[in-house]
Design a protein around this motif. Structure first.
Motif, short mmCIF file in Angstrom:
data_model
loop_
_atom_site.label_atom_id
_atom_site.label_comp_id
_atom_site.label_asym_id
_atom_site.label_seq_id
_atom_site.Cartn_x
_atom_site.Cartn_y
_atom_site.Cartn_z
N GLU A 1 2.60 1.23 -3.94
CA GLU A 1 1.88 1.27 -5.09
C GLU A 1 1.58 2.74 -5.47
O GLU A 1 1.70 3.23 -6.69
CB GLU A 1 0.46 0.32 -4.82
N PRO A 2 1.07 3.51 -4.57
CA PRO A 2 0.91 5.11 -4.82
C PRO A 2 2.09 5.72 -5.35
O PRO A 2 2.18 6.67 -6.07
CB PRO A 2 0.25 5.55 -3.85
N GLU A 3 3.22 5.25 -4.72
CA GLU A 3 4.55 5.95 -4.77
C GLU A 3 5.13 5.71 -6.31
O GLU A 3 5.40 6.72 -6.94
CB GLU A 3 5.67 5.50 -3.81
N ALA B 1 3.17 4.75 -8.82
CA ALA B 1 2.24 5.39 -9.88
C ALA B 1 2.38 6.80 -9.88
O ALA B 1 2.41 7.17 -11.04
CB ALA B 1 0.53 5.06 -9.27
N GLN B 2 2.44 7.54 -8.96
CA GLN B 2 2.89 8.86 -8.86
C GLN B 2 4.18 9.21 -9.33
O GLN B 2 4.39 10.04 -10.44
CB GLN B 2 2.92 9.53 -7.47
N THR C 1 5.54 7.30 -11.63
CA THR C 1 5.57 7.06 -13.13
C THR C 1 5.03 8.26 -13.99
O THR C 1 5.36 8.60 -14.91
CB THR C 1 4.82 5.86 -13.41
N ASP D 1 4.73 11.38 -12.77
CA ASP D 1 5.78 12.45 -12.74
C ASP D 1 6.85 12.25 -14.04
O ASP D 1 7.36 13.19 -14.63
CB ASP D 1 6.32 12.52 -11.47
N LYS E 1 0.85 -1.16 -0.02
CA LYS E 1 0.13 0.24 0.12
C LYS E 1 0.91 1.15 0.01
O LYS E 1 0.36 2.30 -0.48
CB LYS E 1 -0.94 -0.05 1.31
N GLU E 2 2.00 1.19 0.47
CA GLU E 2 3.08 2.35 0.57
C GLU E 2 3.45 2.57 -0.61
O GLU E 2 3.84 3.49 -1.44
CB GLU E 2 3.99 2.14 1.37
#
Length: 410
Positions: free
Chosen positions: A88-90, A92-93, A95, A97, A85-86
């Motif tokens: 995946e958003p990092e 995604a963001q 990528t 950026d 959970k830590e």
């Protein structure tokens, strides 16, 4: 969009080239390479954590079915799931950026692109001061009606000037067909991807007209649809050359107060554009070829001009090198931009995924080039001003008379 994977092996040449643009793109390149390195470390960790989570879920399910103690597996999976959970958003963001950073990077300029605008040669005799195109055209250019109907920077062309335009376009298309260009009338409404693919987005949003009710844009040049003609394809034959005739639309948002008299800088104009798809090792020669055709056209019209190697800070995002042909305008006693030709290397084909298959080899990106064969409005200005007579008329070159142009205006 640049090949960051290849650049990362030896970034200094690209960094040095981008620094010549003086727009901060070398710093954006460094940021992109740093973010790419970070993502390259995070993605394997995320994939490993996701695999452990999936394996843990299976182990917990097996334990519950057999009645075994699943508490240890549950605790381990909870820790792994928290890490997923830590990450995946990092990732995604990061990528997103990275994609945005890469999209902002322009084409590195060619070593032979000029540091400042450099005149290379001149052709023809520069006429003394004379009447400007509005005085010469008289009622054939109606700016007042254009403004009434559409607003400033629009015009009605009338009478013999219409036949002069049509003859000019037809003659130029015949010249280009003789050089192996296939004539095309392309769409002038395009999707966002077509503009992104050619580098007009996100570089020139302020110049582009956008439809309110559809996801479409009006093009400022047929370069945009011609480049996308083979998007996503592996081309079976290169070189391929096209000559696109179309109306063009530009908001000229950054030109307030500039060239407000007449039709030199307007929101709508017609143009014939050359576009080439070639093998990488043929791009430099093709660029010179497009330039020579532009010169052939202006010489055929008897318009004095000079060739300018354009400064790297005025190339636009997609061009690695650009030449302008500037026509002499007697009314202004100076040269003004009439046509340009750009070598965009693989910058556009990478965005649009246009490839070819070399004989016996793997597929590779084509190189693309574009060049203005004739920007009609500005060419009409140059024709009228450079062929004006003492009595206020204009003698039209015989070259165009064969295609239906009048022998004389006024």
């Amino acid at each position: 969009m640049l090949d960051l994977r290849a650049i990362a092996r030896d970034p200094e040449p690209t960094r040095t080239a981008l620094a010549r643009r003086r727009d901060g793109s070398e710093a954006r390149l460094d940021a992109a390479l740093e973010l790419r390195s970070r993502l390259n470390a995070l993605r394997p960790e995320l994939e490993e954590a996701q695999a452990k989570r999936n394996a843990g879920a299976k182990a917990i399910g097996d334990a519950k079915r057999t009645g075994a103690d699943a508490s240890a597996a549950i605790a381990e999976m909870q820790a792994v799931s928290a890490r997923v959970k830590e990450l995946e958003p990092e990732v995604a963001q990061g990528t997103a950026d990275l994609d945005a950073l890469n999209a902002s990077l322009p084409n590195p300029p060619d070593p032979t692109a000029a540091d400042e605008d450099t005149a290379l040669r001149e052709w023809g005799s520069c006429a003394p001061a004379g009447r400007d195109h509005l005085e010469l055209a008289g009622a054939l250019i109606d700016m007042e009606a254009g403004s009434k109907v559409s607003g400033p920077r629009f015009a009605f062309l009338k009478g013999d000037l219409v036949f002069l335009e049509l003859a000019l376009v037809r003659w130029v298309l015949e010249v280009l067909r003789g050089h192996g260009f296939e004539p095309v009338i392309p769409p002038v409404l395009v999707k966002e991807q077509a503009l992104f693919g050619t580098g007009f987005l996100p570089d020139t949003e302020q110049q582009i007209y956008r439809l309110a009710d559809d996801p479409l844009f009006l093009t400022g040049t047929s370069e945009v649809p011609l480049a996308s003609l083979h998007a996503g394809e592996i081309m079976d034959v290169v070189p391929r050359r096209y000559a696109g005739f179309s109306p063009c639309f530009r908001r000229e948002a950054g030109a307030a107060g500039k060239d407000t008299r007449g039709i030199f800088r307007v929101h709508q104009f017609d143009k014939v554009e050359m576009f080439s798809f070639v093998e990488p090792n043929a791009a430099l020669e093709e660029h010179e070829r497009l330039l020579s055709i532009e010169e052939e056209i202006l010489q055929g019209l008897g318009i004095p001009y000079r060739v300018v190697n354009i400064a790297v800070d005025d190339l636009g995002s997609s061009a690695a090198k650009k030449y302008d042909l500037e026509a002499w305008l007697p009314s202004q006693q100076r040269y003004r931009e009439l046509t340009s030709t750009s070598n965009t290397t693989d910058f556009q084909s990478r965005r649009l995924d246009i490839r070819y298959r070399p004989e016996g080899g793997k597929t590779a990106l084509v190189h693309t080039l574009n060049g203005t064969a004739v920007a009609v409005g500005r060419t009409l200005i140059a024709l009228m001003e450079n062929h004006q007579t003492d009595d206020g008329g204009v003698e039209i070159p015989e070259t165009l008379q064969k295609w239906g142009a009048p022998a004389r205006l006024g």
